[in-house]
Design an enzyme around this catalytic site. Structure first.
Site, PDB file in Angstrom:
ATOM      1  CE1 TYR A  20      -2.649   3.459   0.705  1.00  0.00           C
ATOM      2  CE2 TYR A  20      -2.286   3.474   3.169  1.00  0.00           C
ATOM      3  CZ  TYR A  20      -2.728   3.927   2.109  1.00  0.00           C
ATOM      4  OH  TYR A  20      -3.511   4.571   2.467  1.00  0.00           O
ATOM      5  CE  LYS A  62      -1.916   6.889  -1.813  1.00  0.00           C
ATOM      6  NZ  LYS A  62      -3.181   7.548  -2.693  1.00  0.00           N
TER       7      LYS A  62
END
Length: 491
Positions: free
Chosen positions: A235, A239
């Site tokens: 994640y 990002k």
């Protein structure tokens, strides 16, 4: 008199991605409630066609509790009329060029009309499949940027990232952009195109495997690539790469990156305590309240950086107001509490224990669930030892019994084994945040707050995002946990 933020939203055409996600809904409600004279909101939803997008808008956005204040203020008919006039649900997908839009007339109209682009779309699963994480968080961010650059009236692109793109670094973490190819491991260079090719190559190798095998392998592959470059999970790695691409290819488009910490329930607007789904902290609170959390991995002295959802939205609108039309700018804002009003895991544990001691949850048998304070272990080694002594050794005994008497405890062994593996995997995923030693500097955000306070019209509280105003004990015990019980557990 209207505040600058409210005036800014007036007569604007805004594209918002990430609906019907938690933060996007709080933003849409805020705009409609405070500035009904917004010109238009294009709301990008994952849907197969316009009819499906409209259905998702109704059932997953407008009909939920979040909009009850607006519904009470305007009445059902007037609210529906406002939504029909102001909101255009758009079926799309940011992981595809042109946001997956198929209607060329709609695309051209959006490019002509849109003033502000707000990208909230993301996959937030820590161990997301690498192909999905790259598609949404990395190249999806680039697709939104490319779409925004074609908006002839485009004044600003605001992108919601996460403060935890910092990885597991300790100390004071600054509001600074990533350089293209920067890694947190320090001993290698990151090439995003190579990452994309490696992902495609891995998928090709798996083409004869089952869906389950493909999914698990791509999850493991994403975690391995993240850790190779110094990030704890897929994640935050994907990002961070999304931020890199936006920073490199933004050209003169004003770009604001909002990096919130752990987002919690609303503290004030539209009413205190609204939340949807279990966030990072909430899984712990619920497990504790149900009497299932006898032991937990955490450092009691570590700061748990929490920030209410409405404060994040307020900071987003304030930043957009400040930088709209600010050609060439790239501004980064940490929106959190660890720098100005820190709360430790030990304090949160005390607040939660006190709450459930006074107001226990009711079990399936109708009796109150009695909770004990439990044990907090501050290292992974201590936690692993505890799990071995408490669960894994008894499990091995059960396994031996299962081998000798396979008809006796087979189901119990399989069920317990699965639960222990799941618990250990979850702890490994959350470990970087439970033992986190960083503090998020918010100098840029503080300047934004000071600018707001200089304007007397902004002091009505409608765009408050100062964490110093939060009384953590009061918020957790009287707002957050009751909201969690009302809006998540009882649903």
């Amino acid at each position: 008199m209207e505040s600058n933020c409210v005036q800014f939203l007036g007569n604007k055409t805004i594209l918002i991605t990430g609906a019907p996600g938690f933060l996007a809904k709080v933003l849409v409600e805020k705009i409609l409630r405070l500035q009904p004279n917004v010109k238009k909101i294009y709301l990008l939803l994952r849907a197969s066609d316009e009819k499906s997008a409209m259905q998702r808008l109704r059932s997953e956005v407008m009909e939920i509790d979040l909009f009850k204040v607006l519904r009470n203020n305007l009445g059902e008919d007037n609210l529906n009329a406002l939504v029909r006039e102001k909101i255009v649900p758009v079926p799309g997908d940011i992981s595809i060029d042109n946001l997956g839009l198929k209607d060329t007339d709609l695309i051209q109209r959006m490019w002509r009309e849109i003033d502000i682009i707000i990208n909230i779309a993301a996959t937030t699963n820590f161990d997301e499949r690498y192909d999905i994480g790259l598609g949404i968080n990395t190249f999806g961010a680039l697709n939104v940027l490319n779409f925004a650059k074609k908006c002839v009236k485009g004044q600003l692109l605001l992108h919601v990232s996460t403060a935890y793109v910092s990885g597991e670094q300790p100390g004071l973490l600054l509001e600074k952009p990533f350089k293209m190819g920067e890694t947190l491991s320090g001993d290698r260079e990151l090439d995003i195109n190579i990452e994309h090719e490696l992902m495609k190559q891995k998928l090709k190798e798996l083409q004869d495997c089952s869906d389950e095998e493909i999914s698990q392998t791509m999850k493991d592959f994403g975690m391995a690539r993240a850790k190779l470059h110094g990030w704890p999970n897929t994640y935050v790695f994907t990002k961070a790469m999304g931020e890199m691409l936006m920073g490199k290819y933004r050209e003169n488009l004003p770009l604001v990156i909002i990096r919130p910490t752990m987002i919690t329930s609303t503290i004030a607007e539209p009413f205190p305590g609204w939340i949807e789904g279990l966030k990072t902290l909430d899984s712990v609170i619920v497990a504790y309240g149900k009497g299932r959390l006898k032991c937990f991995l955490a450092d009691s002295n570590s700061v748990f950086d929490l920030i209410p959802a409405d404060m994040v939205v307020n900071a987003m609108v304030a930043a957009a107001t400040a930088h709209s039309g600010d050609t060439g700018i790239q501004a980064i804002y940490h929106v959190g509490s660890s720098c100005k009003n820190p709360v430790t895991f030990g304090q949160l544990h005390d607040f939660t224990a006190r709450y459930f001691a006074k107001r226990p949850l009711i079990g399936r048998n109708g009796s109150p669930i009695i909770v004990v304070k439990g044990t907090i272990l501050s290292t992974m080694a201590q936690f692993s030892l505890y799990m071995t002594l408490r669960y894994k050794l008894p499990l091995q005994i059960l396994r031996l019994i299962n081998i000798v008497y396979p008809w006796s405890h087979g189901d119990n062994y399989s069920d317990l084994s699965r639960k222990i593996k799941l618990a250990m995997r979850l702890v490994e995923l959350y470990q970087p945040y439970l033992l986190f030693k960083g503090i998020f500097d918010d100098l840029n955000t503080e300047r934004l707050r000071m600018k707001r306070k200089e304007n007397i019209k902004e002091l009505d509280g409608s765009f408050e995002f100062d964490p110093k105003s939060i009384d953590w004990d009061n918020y957790i015990t009287n707002t957050h946990i009751p909201g969690l019980i009302t809006h998540v557990l009882k649903q």
